[in-house]
Design a protein around this motif. Structure first.
Motif, PDB file in Angstrom:
ATOM      1  N   SER A 106      21.139  32.718  10.167  1.00 15.02           N
ATOM      2  CA  SER A 106      19.892  32.479  10.886  1.00 15.02           C
ATOM      3  C   SER A 106      19.404  33.774  11.519  1.00 15.02           C
ATOM      4  CB  SER A 106      20.079  31.405  11.963  1.00 15.02           C
ATOM      5  OG  SER A 106      21.035  31.826  12.912  1.00 15.02           O
ATOM      6  N   TYR A 107      18.099  33.802  11.747  1.00 17.16           N
ATOM      7  CA  TYR A 107      17.470  34.865  12.524  1.00 17.16           C
ATOM      8  C   TYR A 107      17.056  34.255  13.852  1.00 17.16           C
ATOM      9  CZ  TYR A 107      17.004  37.192   7.993  1.00 17.16           C
ATOM     10  OH  TYR A 107      17.256  37.755   6.773  1.00 17.16           O
ATOM     11  N   GLN A 108      17.314  34.958  14.933  1.00 19.91           N
ATOM     12  CA  GLN A 108      16.892  34.498  16.238  1.00 19.91           C
ATOM     13  C   GLN A 108      15.537  35.156  16.505  1.00 19.91           C
ATOM     14  OE1 GLN A 108      20.297  35.658  15.634  1.00 19.91           O
ATOM     15  NE2 GLN A 108      20.384  33.508  15.082  1.00 19.91           N
ATOM     16  N   MET A 109      14.540  34.324  16.774  1.00 23.23           N
ATOM     17  CA  MET A 109      13.151  34.754  16.877  1.00 23.23           C
ATOM     18  C   MET A 109      12.615  34.468  18.279  1.00 23.23           C
ATOM     19  SD  MET A 109      12.669  35.416  13.497  1.00 23.23           S
ATOM     20  CE  MET A 109      10.897  35.633  13.399  1.00 23.23           C
ATOM     21  N   ILE A 110      11.569  35.208  18.657  1.00 22.41           N
ATOM     22  CA  ILE A 110      10.812  34.879  19.850  1.00 22.41           C
ATOM     23  C   ILE A 110       9.334  34.896  19.483  1.00 22.41           C
ATOM     24  CG2 ILE A 110      10.776  37.262  20.719  1.00 22.41           C
ATOM     25  CD1 ILE A 110      10.874  35.938  23.586  1.00 22.41           C
ATOM     26  N   ALA A 111       8.662  33.813  19.802  1.00 24.39           N
ATOM     27  CA  ALA A 111       7.240  33.682  19.504  1.00 24.39           C
ATOM     28  C   ALA A 111       6.409  34.285  20.628  1.00 24.39           C
ATOM     29  CB  ALA A 111       6.877  32.210  19.310  1.00 24.39           C
ATOM     30  N   GLU A 112       5.154  34.579  20.315  1.00 21.23           N
ATOM     31  CA  GLU A 112       4.275  35.182  21.320  1.00 21.23           C
ATOM     32  C   GLU A 112       4.042  34.275  22.516  1.00 21.23           C
ATOM     33  OE1 GLU A 112       0.128  35.771  20.121  1.00 21.23           O
ATOM     34  OE2 GLU A 112       0.451  34.313  18.540  1.00 21.23           O
ATOM     35  N   ASP A 113       4.300  32.959  22.361  1.00 19.20           N
ATOM     36  CA  ASP A 113       4.162  32.041  23.503  1.00 19.20           C
ATOM     37  C   ASP A 113       5.436  31.998  24.353  1.00 19.20           C
ATOM     38  OD1 ASP A 113       5.876  30.543  21.908  1.00 19.20           O
ATOM     39  OD2 ASP A 113       4.652  28.721  21.951  1.00 19.20           O
TER      40      ASP A 113
END
Length: 126
Positions: free
Chosen positions: A99-106
């Motif tokens: 998996s990739y750990q992501m952060i969204a602009e929100d």
């Protein structure tokens, strides 16, 4: 679990690198080519990666790290990021997932699943 706002699709193509492998010393080298596509509504940045690599003898290696190939790409909705990397196994067949750990602009943090894929020399699987 992601919602419609945070959807990342990961696709993979693999290849066996015979010229870099050393069968006599149980060293099989594979390349994998990743496409990460943001199918959500918000931009999202890849922060870290987590790989689970399993060889043909069921030996498992886990890899954690920042970004991919030295980058932490930020993907706008509809945007893709492509990269290639490699894995060395002690058997002629194995698999990877993660998996990739992501952060969204929100500000939402979420995981983008990397579906399991097989690494295999030609003719290793019937």
């Amino acid at each position: 679990m992601t919602d419609a706002n945070h959807q990342i699709r990961v696709s993979v193509e693999t290849e066996y690198l015979a010229d870099q492998s050393d069968v006599d010393n149980q060293r099989w080298v594979f390349a994998y080519h990743i496409t990460i596509r943001n199918e959500g509504r918000f931009s999202a940045r890849l922060l870290t990666r987590h790989w689970i690599i399993t060889d043909g003898e069921e030996r498992v290696q886990e890899v954690h790290g920042e970004g991919v190939v030295g980058e932490q790409p930020n993907l706008a909705p509809g945007q893709e990021f492509h990269y290639s990397s490699g894995a060395i196994l002690e058997t002629e067949v194995g698999s990877m997932r993660g998996s990739y750990q992501m952060i969204a602009e929100d500000g939402t943090c979420f995981d983008a699943e990397i579906p399991a894929f097989t690494l295999a020399t030609p003719h290793a699987l019937h």
